[in-house]
Design a protein around this motif. Structure first.
Motif, mmCIF file in Angstrom:
data_model
loop_
_atom_site.group_PDB
_atom_site.id
_atom_site.type_symbol
_atom_site.label_atom_id
_atom_site.label_comp_id
_atom_site.label_asym_id
_atom_site.label_seq_id
_atom_site.Cartn_x
_atom_site.Cartn_y
_atom_site.Cartn_z
ATOM 1 N N ALA A 370 -39.596 -59.867 16.822
ATOM 2 C CA ALA A 370 -38.870 -60.808 15.971
ATOM 3 C C ALA A 370 -37.662 -60.166 15.305
ATOM 4 O O ALA A 370 -37.039 -60.775 14.431
ATOM 5 N N CYS A 371 -37.310 -58.944 15.722
ATOM 6 C CA CYS A 371 -36.185 -58.207 15.120
ATOM 7 C C CYS A 371 -36.335 -58.125 13.597
ATOM 8 O O CYS A 371 -35.358 -58.273 12.856
ATOM 9 N N ASP A 372 -37.555 -57.902 13.167
ATOM 10 C CA ASP A 372 -37.823 -57.872 11.732
ATOM 11 C C ASP A 372 -38.174 -56.483 11.222
ATOM 12 O O ASP A 372 -38.570 -56.324 10.062
ATOM 13 N N ALA A 373 -38.048 -55.470 12.076
ATOM 14 C CA ALA A 373 -38.357 -54.100 11.665
ATOM 15 C C ALA A 373 -37.127 -53.221 11.876
ATOM 16 O O ALA A 373 -36.406 -53.361 12.874
ATOM 17 N N LEU A 374 -36.895 -52.337 10.932
ATOM 18 C CA LEU A 374 -35.759 -51.427 11.047
ATOM 19 C C LEU A 374 -35.986 -50.445 12.192
ATOM 20 O O LEU A 374 -37.107 -50.009 12.453
ATOM 21 N N ALA A 375 -34.891 -50.097 12.868
ATOM 22 C CA ALA A 375 -34.996 -49.174 13.998
ATOM 23 C C ALA A 375 -35.446 -47.791 13.543
ATOM 24 O O ALA A 375 -36.205 -47.111 14.229
ATOM 25 N N CYS A 376 -34.988 -47.354 12.374
ATOM 26 C CA CYS A 376 -35.446 -46.065 11.846
ATOM 27 C C CYS A 376 -36.683 -46.306 10.994
ATOM 28 O O CYS A 376 -36.778 -47.306 10.288
ATOM 29 N N ARG A 377 -37.628 -45.420 11.090
ATOM 30 C CA ARG A 377 -38.835 -45.532 10.290
ATOM 31 C C ARG A 377 -38.620 -44.827 8.957
ATOM 32 O O ARG A 377 -37.968 -43.786 8.904
ATOM 33 N N PRO A 378 -39.180 -45.379 7.870
ATOM 34 C CA PRO A 378 -38.955 -44.769 6.550
ATOM 35 C C PRO A 378 -39.310 -43.295 6.493
ATOM 36 O O PRO A 378 -38.618 -42.506 5.850
ATOM 37 N N ALA A 379 -40.374 -42.890 7.197
ATOM 38 C CA ALA A 379 -40.779 -41.480 7.139
ATOM 39 C C ALA A 379 -39.762 -40.574 7.817
ATOM 40 O O ALA A 379 -39.692 -39.375 7.510
ATOM 41 N N ALA A 380 -38.970 -41.132 8.739
ATOM 42 C CA ALA A 380 -38.009 -40.307 9.472
ATOM 43 C C ALA A 380 -36.875 -39.818 8.586
ATOM 44 O O ALA A 380 -36.200 -38.845 8.922
ATOM 45 N N CYS A 381 -36.623 -40.491 7.469
ATOM 46 C CA CYS A 381 -35.518 -40.108 6.596
ATOM 47 C C CYS A 381 -35.925 -39.045 5.584
ATOM 48 O O CYS A 381 -35.073 -38.579 4.814
ATOM 49 N N GLY A 382 -37.204 -38.702 5.548
ATOM 50 C CA GLY A 382 -37.646 -37.632 4.658
ATOM 51 C C GLY A 382 -37.514 -37.991 3.188
ATOM 52 O O GLY A 382 -37.263 -39.144 2.815
ATOM 53 N N ALA A 389 -30.476 -50.505 8.086
ATOM 54 C CA ALA A 389 -30.116 -51.006 9.410
ATOM 55 C C ALA A 389 -29.133 -50.087 10.114
ATOM 56 O O ALA A 389 -29.048 -50.083 11.343
ATOM 57 N N ASP A 390 -28.377 -49.308 9.366
ATOM 58 C CA ASP A 390 -27.417 -48.374 9.948
ATOM 59 C C ASP A 390 -28.002 -46.983 10.111
ATOM 60 O O ASP A 390 -27.275 -46.017 10.336
ATOM 61 N N GLY A 391 -29.297 -46.854 9.982
ATOM 62 C CA GLY A 391 -29.946 -45.560 10.069
ATOM 63 C C GLY A 391 -30.288 -45.028 8.690
ATOM 64 O O GLY A 391 -30.338 -45.773 7.711
ATOM 65 N N CYS A 392 -30.527 -43.722 8.616
ATOM 66 C CA CYS A 392 -30.888 -43.109 7.341
ATOM 67 C C CYS A 392 -29.665 -43.010 6.431
ATOM 68 O O CYS A 392 -28.630 -42.472 6.835
ATOM 69 N N PHE A 393 -29.799 -43.522 5.224
ATOM 70 C CA PHE A 393 -28.751 -43.379 4.212
ATOM 71 C C PHE A 393 -29.196 -42.260 3.268
ATOM 72 O O PHE A 393 -30.187 -42.398 2.553
ATOM 73 N N CYS A 394 -28.451 -41.152 3.312
ATOM 74 C CA CYS A 394 -28.888 -39.941 2.622
ATOM 75 C C CYS A 394 -28.502 -39.969 1.150
ATOM 76 O O CYS A 394 -27.471 -40.536 0.753
ATOM 77 N N ASP A 395 -29.332 -39.301 0.351
ATOM 78 C CA ASP A 395 -29.040 -39.144 -1.072
ATOM 79 C C ASP A 395 -27.829 -38.236 -1.246
ATOM 80 O O ASP A 395 -27.374 -37.574 -0.293
ATOM 81 N N ALA A 396 -27.312 -38.193 -2.481
ATOM 82 C CA ALA A 396 -26.168 -37.334 -2.787
ATOM 83 C C ALA A 396 -26.522 -35.885 -2.517
ATOM 84 O O ALA A 396 -27.557 -35.387 -2.965
ATOM 85 N N GLY A 397 -25.672 -35.209 -1.773
ATOM 86 C CA GLY A 397 -25.872 -33.799 -1.476
ATOM 87 C C GLY A 397 -26.558 -33.534 -0.160
ATOM 88 O O GLY A 397 -26.738 -32.366 0.202
ATOM 89 N N TRP A 398 -26.909 -34.610 0.592
ATOM 90 C CA TRP A 398 -27.648 -34.430 1.849
ATOM 91 C C TRP A 398 -26.984 -35.235 2.959
ATOM 92 O O TRP A 398 -26.352 -36.253 2.725
ATOM 93 N N ARG A 399 -27.214 -34.758 4.166
ATOM 94 C CA ARG A 399 -26.638 -35.419 5.330
ATOM 95 C C ARG A 399 -27.542 -35.175 6.529
ATOM 96 O O ARG A 399 -28.572 -34.515 6.427
ATOM 97 N N GLY A 400 -27.113 -35.682 7.695
ATOM 98 C CA GLY A 400 -27.869 -35.497 8.923
ATOM 99 C C GLY A 400 -28.636 -36.746 9.304
ATOM 100 O O GLY A 400 -28.787 -37.686 8.522
ATOM 101 N N ARG A 401 -29.144 -36.758 10.525
ATOM 102 C CA ARG A 401 -29.860 -37.922 11.031
ATOM 103 C C ARG A 401 -31.103 -38.224 10.219
ATOM 104 O O ARG A 401 -31.450 -39.377 10.019
ATOM 105 N N ASN A 402 -31.773 -37.191 9.763
ATOM 106 C CA ASN A 402 -32.960 -37.393 8.942
ATOM 107 C C ASN A 402 -32.772 -36.867 7.528
ATOM 108 O O ASN A 402 -33.746 -36.580 6.825
ATOM 109 N N CYS A 403 -31.504 -36.709 7.097
ATOM 110 C CA CYS A 403 -31.164 -36.299 5.723
ATOM 111 C C CYS A 403 -31.816 -34.977 5.351
ATOM 112 O O CYS A 403 -32.328 -34.809 4.233
#
Length: 555
Positions: A370-382, A389-403
């Motif tokens: 139903a396209c109701d789940a985000l492609a990235c899983r919450p645990a993947a962002c650490g 929806a655009d992937g992991c949004f990192c906190d201030a001071g962090w970057r990368g695919r999984n922050c």
């Protein structure tokens, strides 16, 4: 300009006149073939105008003991592959067993009903709330294209109020308040439900109904005729021999819905006219049983019984038309059962995708049927990011695919998207962007190592640049030409001088002999000869004269 303004007004008046003419001259159903299940005793009030006043407990207690406390049947609905036909409609003309009557109708088998069958409100969504009435043809056309459609639930003819429970494409439209009439529905998990439902069953949100419609009389239960039990469950003492029994026994046009043993939904429709032609409910139940139906309920019939195929009326309504009663017209009815192409669930794919051939095609960043789940899983962002929806949004001071990476020197903020604005291009705090902070820990070591590396590289480049720009002693082209011409001139002068000397006669050498003879005594010295021999001066072989070529000529 005035003429231009008058032209739209003239067109509007013309359109209104045409519509008025069409409305006054078009054939409309008289609604004269009315088949009501309940009499005037239940015509007062919106709740009890469609069924008995007794409770669900009464229905449960009066049913045969073989069924226990279960007052409805649940079966899994069928599914179908994309290449399979969704529905098959068969036209039949059959003799009614035990009578001289012949009936005409349609049997429609619907596969994958969870995605291909809908309960539609009259006219459009919201039609029940506005007490609208619409023909099956109009409702089916406005729904975006029904392959097959037939009338469904009952309604009050005078007000067009929808009766019973109604759920349309997952939207609860009407709640009957627990009135115990036969129900047909589809739950979200794909299960088919037929029978009598309590108020709690209807309102269950753990596995809600996505389609639900009410009828009158449970015709077949587990492959057996269930009309007598329905008479006990759905009517009270005042109606056992009254209008309700007449509703069951009279021949008329009929409409029904049920399912077979494979979980396919079966729509059944026959034409007729109340008291003249058609079937009674006993004959209807036996016909359904012959087609392999195991559970079925009776829907609105009589003049309401209508069948539409591919947007066109395919049945013979029993209502007469106005203003010309020689014709028969389709009646404006209530809810409609619509067989359509596969639809996604939900139809808008949760707002995050597009429905293509009955399946949701998710947009970037979303997944699931139903396209109701985000492609990235919450645990993947650490611990340093949030899944979006655009992937992991990192906190201030962090970057990368999984922050998991700190900001590189010179950048700060969420996902390290901001660039430091410090003097002398100095690094800033990776979280706040402050230039007056001292980096600690790993960042400090990184900065120290980077400084040493940068200093070493700068020194190496400076030394190479200095060597490249050091002045080297060299002669210019002009100098080389001067030297070359000078040497050439000196060489030429020397050659000319030698040639001149070779050709010049020497006056001093003219009186000299060309050759001279020097005795050895002169060469070796007198002392040498005197030492060897005392008579050297008296040697007869010694010569004191000098010989010359001139002397040779004279001799």
């Amino acid at each position: 300009m005035a003429a231009a303004r008058k032209q739209p007004l003239a067109w509007l008046l013309l359109v209104l006149c045409v519509r008025w003419f069409e409305s006054t001259n078009s054939r409309v159903s008289l609604g004269d073939d009315v088949l009501l299940p309940y009499g005037p005793a239940h015509s007062q009030g919106s709740v009890h105008s469609h069924g008995p006043a007794h409770s669900h407990r009464h229905v449960r207690d009066c049913q045969p003991a073989v069924h226990g406390n279960v007052t409805h049947e649940t079966r899994p609905a069928s599914t179908a592959d994309d290449h399979e036909r969704l529905a098959e409609s068969t036209v039949f003309v059959s003799d009614v067993p035990g009578s001289s009557r012949r009936v005409y109708g349609h049997v429609t088998v619907v596969r994958d009903p969870l995605r291909t069958l809908s309960v539609l409100e009259p006219g459009a969504p919201g039609g029940c709330g506005r007490s609208l009435g619409a023909t099956v043809e109009d409702t089916a056309g406005g729904a975006g294209g029904c392959l097959y459609a037939q009338n469904a639930g009952f309604f009050i003819p005078e007000t067009h109020e929808c009766l019973g429970n109604v759920v349309s494409d997952g939207r609860p439209v009407r709640d009957s308040g627990g009135v115990q009439n036969a129900q047909f529905g589809l739950r979200r998990d794909g299960s088919l439900v037929v029978g009598y439902l309590s108020q709690e069953d209807v309102l269950d949100r753990s596995n809600p109904f996505v389609q639900l419609v009410s009828g009158v009389v449970w015709l077949l239960r587990n492959g057996e005729v269930y009309i007598n039990q329905s008479l006990e469950a759905e009517c009270d003492e005042t109606q056992k021999t009254g209008h309700f029994r007449t509703f069951v026994d009279v021949v008329s046009a009929r409409t029904a819905v049920g399912h077979d043993g494979e979980g396919n939904v079966v729509l059944f429709h026959i034409d007729g006219q109340t008291g003249v032609r058609g079937m009674n409910l006993w004959e209807l139940a036996e016909s359904l049983k012959s087609y392999g139906v195991v559970n079925a309920i009776n829907l609105d019939g009589g003049g309401s019984s209508t069948y539409v195929a591919n947007g066109s009326l395919a049945s013979y309504p029993s209502d007469h038309c106005k203003p010309d009663s020689r014709w028969r017209c389709a009646r404006t009815v209530s809810t409609v059962l619509c067989v359509h192409q596969r639809r996604c669930e939900p139809a808008d794919c949760s707002g995050h995708g597009d429905c293509v051939d009955g399946g949701c095609r998710c947009r970037r960043g979303w997944r699931g049927a139903a396209c109701d789940a985000l492609a990235c899983r919450p645990a993947a962002c650490g611990p340093h990011g949030v899944c979006t929806a655009d992937g992991c949004f990192c906190d201030a001071g962090w970057r990368g695919r999984n922050c998991s990476q700190v900001c590189p020197l010179g950048f700060f903020g969420p996902s390290c998207a901001e660039e430091c604005l410090c003097d002398d291009e100095c690094p800033c705090d990776p979280q706040t962007g402050s230039c007056s902070t001292t980096l600690q820990g790993e960042a400090n070591y990184t900065l120290h190592g980077a400084g040493r590396c940068l200093a070493k590289q700068m020194f190496t480049l400076w030394r190479r640049d200095k060597e490249a720009h050091r002045e080297q002693p060299r002669l210019t082209e002009r100098t080389w030409l001067t030297i070359t011409f000078t040497l050439a001139a000196l060489l030429l002068a020397s050659l000319l001088l030698h040639l001149a000397r070779a050709r010049r006669p020497d006056s001093a050498a003219a009186g000299r002999p060309e050759y001279s003879y020097v005795p050895l005594t002169h060469v070796n010295g007198a002392a040498f000869h005197a030492g060897k021999s005392g008579s050297a001066a008296d040697d007869s072989d010694s010569q004191d004269e000098i010989w010359s070529p001139a002397d040779s000529g004279r001799s």
